[in-house]
Design a protein around this motif. Structure first.
Motif, PDB file in Angstrom:
ATOM      1  N   SER A   4       0.852  -1.182   0.000  1.00 45.00           N
ATOM      2  CA  SER A   4       0.000   0.000   0.000  1.00 45.00           C
ATOM      3  C   SER A   4       0.890   1.234   0.000  1.00 45.00           C
ATOM      4  CB  SER A   4      -0.915   0.011   1.232  1.00 45.00           C
ATOM      5  OG  SER A   4      -0.165   0.292   2.402  1.00 45.00           O
ATOM      6  N   ALA A   5       0.270   2.395   0.011  1.00 43.38           N
ATOM      7  CA  ALA A   5       1.043   3.639   0.068  1.00 43.38           C
ATOM      8  C   ALA A   5       1.827   3.736   1.365  1.00 43.38           C
ATOM      9  CB  ALA A   5       0.105   4.836  -0.095  1.00 43.38           C
ATOM     10  N   ASP A   6       1.438   2.962   2.376  1.00 43.42           N
ATOM     11  CA  ASP A   6       2.111   3.005   3.677  1.00 43.42           C
ATOM     12  C   ASP A   6       3.233   1.980   3.809  1.00 43.42           C
ATOM     13  OD1 ASP A   6       0.406   5.041   4.589  1.00 43.42           O
ATOM     14  OD2 ASP A   6      -1.112   3.567   5.171  1.00 43.42           O
ATOM     15  N   GLY A   7       3.402   1.110   2.823  1.00 43.42           N
ATOM     16  CA  GLY A   7       4.459   0.120   2.906  1.00 43.42           C
ATOM     17  C   GLY A   7       3.985  -1.280   2.552  1.00 43.42           C
ATOM     18  N   GLU A   8       4.790  -2.272   2.911  1.00 44.53           N
ATOM     19  CA  GLU A   8       4.536  -3.662   2.543  1.00 44.53           C
ATOM     20  C   GLU A   8       4.392  -4.530   3.780  1.00 44.53           C
ATOM     21  OE1 GLU A   8       6.562  -5.424  -1.060  1.00 44.53           O
ATOM     22  OE2 GLU A   8       7.552  -6.626   0.511  1.00 44.53           O
ATOM     23  N   ARG A   9       3.539  -5.554   3.687  1.00 44.37           N
ATOM     24  CA  ARG A   9       3.413  -6.517   4.770  1.00 44.37           C
ATOM     25  C   ARG A   9       3.114  -7.890   4.182  1.00 44.37           C
ATOM     26  NH1 ARG A   9      -2.174  -7.172   7.300  1.00 44.37           N
ATOM     27  NH2 ARG A   9      -3.665  -6.307   5.800  1.00 44.37           N
ATOM     28  N   THR A  10       3.297  -8.914   5.003  1.00 42.86           N
ATOM     29  CA  THR A  10       3.062 -10.285   4.582  1.00 42.86           C
ATOM     30  C   THR A  10       1.981 -10.909   5.455  1.00 42.86           C
ATOM     31  OG1 THR A  10       5.359 -10.518   3.858  1.00 42.86           O
ATOM     32  CG2 THR A  10       4.119 -12.539   4.225  1.00 42.86           C
ATOM     33  N   ILE A  11       1.009 -11.573   4.814  1.00 41.34           N
ATOM     34  CA  ILE A  11      -0.116 -12.180   5.519  1.00 41.34           C
ATOM     35  C   ILE A  11      -0.080 -13.685   5.282  1.00 41.34           C
ATOM     36  CG2 ILE A  11      -2.610 -12.165   5.872  1.00 41.34           C
ATOM     37  CD1 ILE A  11      -2.689  -9.493   4.340  1.00 41.34           C
ATOM     38  N   PRO A  12      -0.027 -14.505   6.329  1.00 43.27           N
ATOM     39  CA  PRO A  12      -0.083 -15.963   6.121  1.00 43.27           C
ATOM     40  C   PRO A  12      -1.449 -16.372   5.589  1.00 43.27           C
ATOM     41  CG  PRO A  12      -0.218 -15.433   8.457  1.00 43.27           C
ATOM     42  CD  PRO A  12       0.092 -14.147   7.760  1.00 43.27           C
ATOM     43  N   ALA A  13      -1.481 -17.447   4.813  1.00 46.63           N
ATOM     44  CA  ALA A  13      -2.743 -17.901   4.229  1.00 46.63           C
ATOM     45  C   ALA A  13      -3.785 -18.185   5.301  1.00 46.63           C
ATOM     46  CB  ALA A  13      -2.507 -19.147   3.378  1.00 46.63           C
ATOM     47  N   SER A  14      -3.351 -18.660   6.464  1.00 46.86           N
ATOM     48  CA  SER A  14      -4.294 -18.975   7.538  1.00 46.86           C
ATOM     49  C   SER A  14      -5.018 -17.746   8.058  1.00 46.86           C
ATOM     50  CB  SER A  14      -3.559 -19.664   8.692  1.00 46.86           C
ATOM     51  OG  SER A  14      -2.515 -18.829   9.186  1.00 46.86           O
ATOM     52  N   ALA A  15      -4.465 -16.547   7.777  1.00 47.43           N
ATOM     53  CA  ALA A  15      -5.083 -15.308   8.245  1.00 47.43           C
ATOM     54  C   ALA A  15      -5.587 -14.439   7.098  1.00 47.43           C
ATOM     55  CB  ALA A  15      -4.081 -14.506   9.082  1.00 47.43           C
ATOM     56  N   PHE A  16      -5.481 -14.938   5.863  1.00 44.11           N
ATOM     57  CA  PHE A  16      -5.809 -14.102   4.700  1.00 44.11           C
ATOM     58  C   PHE A  16      -7.291 -14.108   4.357  1.00 44.11           C
ATOM     59  CE2 PHE A  16      -6.161 -13.293   0.104  1.00 44.11           C
ATOM     60  CZ  PHE A  16      -5.456 -12.099  -0.003  1.00 44.11           C
ATOM     61  N   PHE A  17      -7.938 -15.264   4.462  1.00 48.86           N
ATOM     62  CA  PHE A  17      -9.340 -15.393   4.044  1.00 48.86           C
ATOM     63  C   PHE A  17     -10.251 -15.123   5.234  1.00 48.86           C
ATOM     64  CE2 PHE A  17      -6.722 -18.224   1.431  1.00 48.86           C
ATOM     65  CZ  PHE A  17      -6.946 -17.650   0.186  1.00 48.86           C
ATOM     66  N   ALA A  18     -11.057 -14.054   5.135  1.00 48.04           N
ATOM     67  CA  ALA A  18     -11.855 -13.597   6.268  1.00 48.04           C
ATOM     68  C   ALA A  18     -13.291 -14.106   6.224  1.00 48.04           C
ATOM     69  CB  ALA A  18     -11.862 -12.066   6.329  1.00 48.04           C
ATOM     70  N   ASP A  19     -13.909 -14.103   5.058  1.00 48.38           N
ATOM     71  CA  ASP A  19     -15.314 -14.489   4.914  1.00 48.38           C
ATOM     72  C   ASP A  19     -15.582 -14.670   3.433  1.00 48.38           C
ATOM     73  OD1 ASP A  19     -17.965 -15.044   5.478  1.00 48.38           O
ATOM     74  OD2 ASP A  19     -18.251 -13.300   6.769  1.00 48.38           O
ATOM     75  N   TYR A  20     -16.828 -14.923   3.095  1.00 43.00           N
ATOM     76  CA  TYR A  20     -17.189 -15.107   1.689  1.00 43.00           C
ATOM     77  C   TYR A  20     -16.830 -13.859   0.879  1.00 43.00           C
ATOM     78  CZ  TYR A  20     -19.993 -16.063  -2.460  1.00 43.00           C
ATOM     79  OH  TYR A  20     -20.401 -16.276  -3.748  1.00 43.00           O
ATOM     80  N   LEU A  21     -15.952 -14.028  -0.116  1.00 47.53           N
ATOM     81  CA  LEU A  21     -15.474 -12.942  -0.980  1.00 47.53           C
ATOM     82  C   LEU A  21     -14.805 -11.816  -0.194  1.00 47.53           C
ATOM     83  CD1 LEU A  21     -18.365 -12.602  -3.616  1.00 47.53           C
ATOM     84  CD2 LEU A  21     -16.350 -14.077  -3.684  1.00 47.53           C
ATOM     85  N   GLU A  22     -14.261 -12.127   0.973  1.00 51.62           N
ATOM     86  CA  GLU A  22     -13.582 -11.114   1.783  1.00 51.62           C
ATOM     87  C   GLU A  22     -12.234 -11.649   2.256  1.00 51.62           C
ATOM     88  OE1 GLU A  22     -15.792  -9.535   5.027  1.00 51.62           O
ATOM     89  OE2 GLU A  22     -17.601  -9.210   3.835  1.00 51.62           O
ATOM     90  N   SER A  23     -11.219 -10.814   2.104  1.00 47.10           N
ATOM     91  CA  SER A  23      -9.903 -11.137   2.634  1.00 47.10           C
ATOM     92  C   SER A  23      -9.541 -10.114   3.702  1.00 47.10           C
ATOM     93  CB  SER A  23      -8.841 -11.122   1.523  1.00 47.10           C
ATOM     94  OG  SER A  23      -8.535  -9.781   1.157  1.00 47.10           O
ATOM     95  N   THR A  24      -8.407 -10.312   4.343  1.00 49.36           N
ATOM     96  CA  THR A  24      -7.956  -9.373   5.367  1.00 49.36           C
ATOM     97  C   THR A  24      -7.080  -8.268   4.781  1.00 49.36           C
ATOM     98  OG1 THR A  24      -6.116 -10.866   5.901  1.00 49.36           O
ATOM     99  CG2 THR A  24      -8.106 -11.041   7.251  1.00 49.36           C
ATOM    100  N   MET A  25      -6.999  -8.218   3.444  1.00 44.63           N
ATOM    101  CA  MET A  25      -6.356  -7.065   2.827  1.00 44.63           C
ATOM    102  C   MET A  25      -7.178  -5.816   3.130  1.00 44.63           C
ATOM    103  SD  MET A  25      -5.275  -8.565  -0.915  1.00 44.63           S
ATOM    104  CE  MET A  25      -4.862  -6.927  -1.507  1.00 44.63           C
ATOM    105  N   GLU A  26      -6.497  -4.730   3.426  1.00 42.34           N
ATOM    106  CA  GLU A  26      -7.173  -3.485   3.745  1.00 42.34           C
ATOM    107  C   GLU A  26      -7.358  -2.642   2.489  1.00 42.34           C
ATOM    108  OE1 GLU A  26      -4.801  -1.687   6.758  1.00 42.34           O
ATOM    109  OE2 GLU A  26      -5.223  -3.256   8.246  1.00 42.34           O
ATOM    110  N   GLN A  27      -8.308  -1.702   2.557  1.00 40.20           N
ATOM    111  CA  GLN A  27      -8.527  -0.799   1.432  1.00 40.20           C
ATOM    112  C   GLN A  27      -7.212  -0.068   1.120  1.00 40.20           C
ATOM    113  OE1 GLN A  27     -10.912  -0.314  -0.696  1.00 40.20           O
ATOM    114  NE2 GLN A  27      -9.809   1.350  -1.717  1.00 40.20           N
ATOM    115  N   GLY A  28      -6.877  -0.042  -0.146  1.00 35.80           N
ATOM    116  CA  GLY A  28      -5.636   0.616  -0.553  1.00 35.80           C
ATOM    117  C   GLY A  28      -4.475  -0.336  -0.734  1.00 35.80           C
TER     118      GLY A  28
END
Length: 282
Positions: free
Chosen positions: A139-163
């Motif tokens: 994002s404009a604020d930098g880079e991060r890494t998300i494990p697959a176990s924490a990436f999928f939040a719900d139906y058609l939703e991930s834990t990626m934030e807007q931006g």
């Protein structure tokens, strides 16, 4: 149908794409378009801006990074399934990519786009979960890494934030001794999986030493078949494997739709898990 109106930005760099997304909370990323464009045409999505990242070199390619393979988010399904590096080091990814839709979609659809879409009926999310992949986002604020176990939040939703933009996926190299199989039940070759199973199995002295199993379309996110994984540890091939796979649907919440009811999906999960485990041991 005709989509609602939106503005269009063709990003010339990853930084420019991040800035465009940060400037508008209703902006969406356009990659291969195989998931987003149907939603736009059916007016199930109303982005104010589409940020096209299709020509960004930073998101391209499949690279050997030592202990893992880095798959750029814009790599197409066809590139993935034909990659010598993927087939040598992470064959489960290629096996699943080969089952995605049809050749036309595989030539346009992207590896990262399919994962970021977070559809539990998609083939690749379960594979990413089974292999313990990691998602690199920027994002404009930098880079991060998300494990697959924490990436999928719900139906058609991930834990990626807007931006945030998915830059690529780190796929671990499991090394020698592992076998792989992706088992999928669907009505036609182009259909979504009614149920699918991604299996990675390590054998030692004829017995199953470790199994990693993830289920497609058995809940609002892909799920690990943890009970079966535990039951298969240090198990000889035979009746014990079948009994262990009878627990594959534990802790799942399969959906009901026009294609199958939950009890049928539970049955499929048990049968397909057994097939996937056996296929991974061949």
């Amino acid at each position: 149908m005709i989509p609602a109106s939106f503005d269009y930005v063709r990003a010339r760099s990853l930084e420019e794409a991040c800035q465009a997304l940060a400037a508008d909370d209703e902006a969406k990323v356009l990659a291969g378009g195989q998931s987003l464009l149907p939603l736009l045409r059916m007016r199930l999505a109303y982005p104010s801006v589409l940020v096209d990242v299709g020509r960004l070199a930073e998101l391209q390619g499949i690279h050997d990074r030592g202990d893992h393979v880095f798959v750029g988010a814009m790599a197409t399904h066809d590139e993935v399934l034909r990659s010598p590096l993927i087939n040598a080091e992470c064959p489960l990814v290629a096996l699943a990519a080969a089952t995605v839709a049809d050749p036309a979609v595989r030539h346009r659809g992207t590896f990262g786009g399919s994962l970021a879409h977070a559809d539990p009926a998609g083939d690749l999310p379960a594979v990413a979960l089974a292999l313990d992949c990691s998602f690199v986002v920027r994002s404009a604020d930098g880079e991060r890494t998300i494990p697959a176990s924490a990436f999928f939040a719900d139906y058609l939703e991930s834990t990626m934030e807007q931006g945030e933009i998915l830059v690529g996926v780190q796929v671990p190299k499991l090394g020698p001794g592992w076998g792989y199989h992706y088992e999928k039940f669907h009505r036609t070759a182009q259909s979504w999986a009614i149920v699918g199973v991604a299996a990675a199995v390590k054998r030692s002295n004829g017995a199953i030493q470790e199994a990693r199993l993830a289920l497609t379309n058995m809940g609002p996110t892909p799920v690990r078949a943890g009970a079966t994984e535990a039951a298969l540890r240090n198990t000889e091939l035979g009746e014990e494997v079948r009994r262990a796979c009878e627990e594959a649907d534990a802790d799942t919440s399969p959906p009901a739709d026009l294609h199958a009811q939950p009890d049928y999906r539970r049955h499929l999960a048990r049968v397909l898990t057994h097939r996937a485990v056996l296929g991974a041991t061949l």
